[in-house]
Scaffold this active site. Sequence first.
Site, PDB file in Angstrom:
ATOM      1  N   LYS A   1      -3.333   2.769  11.778  1.00 39.45           N
ATOM      2  CA  LYS A   1      -2.707   3.656  10.803  1.00 39.45           C
ATOM      3  C   LYS A   1      -1.362   4.120  11.341  1.00 39.45           C
ATOM      4  O   LYS A   1      -1.238   4.465  12.525  1.00 39.45           O
ATOM      5  CB  LYS A   1      -3.597   4.871  10.548  1.00 39.45           C
ATOM      6  CG  LYS A   1      -2.969   5.898   9.597  1.00 39.45           C
ATOM      7  CD  LYS A   1      -3.936   7.013   9.261  1.00 39.45           C
ATOM      8  CE  LYS A   1      -4.175   7.958  10.414  1.00 39.45           C
ATOM      9  NZ  LYS A   1      -5.123   9.033  10.076  1.00 39.45           N
ATOM     10  N   ALA A  11     -17.001   8.155  10.934  1.00 43.02           N
ATOM     11  CA  ALA A  11     -17.228   7.446   9.670  1.00 43.02           C
ATOM     12  C   ALA A  11     -16.922   5.960   9.788  1.00 43.02           C
ATOM     13  O   ALA A  11     -17.663   5.118   9.270  1.00 43.02           O
ATOM     14  CB  ALA A  11     -16.385   8.074   8.560  1.00 43.02           C
TER      15      ALA A  11
END
Length: 246
Positions: A196, A90
């Site tokens: 992240k 994505a």
Amino acid sequence: MAAAAVTRLWQTPSPLVQCRSLHVTLRTQKAKTGAEQIWLTRQQRDPYVKAAHAQHYRCRSAFKLLEIDKEHKILHPGNRVVDCGAAPGAWSQVLVDKVNSLGQESVGFVLGVDLLRIAPLEGAVFLSKCDLTDPATHRKIIDLLPSGQADVILSDMAPNASGIKELDHQRLVGMCLSLVDFSGTVLRPGGNFLCKIWDGGESSLIRDRLQQRFQIVKTVKPKASRTESAEIYLLAKSHKSNNAPN
């Protein structure tokens, strides 16, 4: 990846369902546990899941990157980008558009890397079944990048969840520190870095390392990141040449 295998264990036909390694599937059978039913209900109500279906993104996480880039302007046409922990793809979908890798002018380059297989995507090059903590993978990345350098390094990778919060946090910190060190080799001066992490006691280790190597370091949590999630993103901008310390 070794101790760092990426969390995405999707094997369902729908790319969107591949978004999370929750060990449940959206098959026709009824959910067998309360936790699965809660997750299914949340997915059905999640506006980002619906938007991902509507806009043909492989995963709702695309909106995290879109939001971060809208606010912080880290991606530009012509950029060479390494997408770490790229499956199911994505973020790479967003990158193909943002850096213009299918264009005729100011053409960028998107390289996605993951331990898992990534379905092909026009405009992106994928290294599947590659461990981002392995020097052999680093050499492959450098060989594939135009001029051997990246303008941006992004990481949405995470280890397989053990169920022990502190252990998982430590493993992700180790993965991110390895990537920060690799950025010293492959990221051009002035380049940007985003990773992240799961916020916890050792998060400061990554921040400190980034502050030594970048001019600006920020903590960001996009709205598309669920409120109850411990995940945050560390954004580092303007990579220092020769990694000169403060």
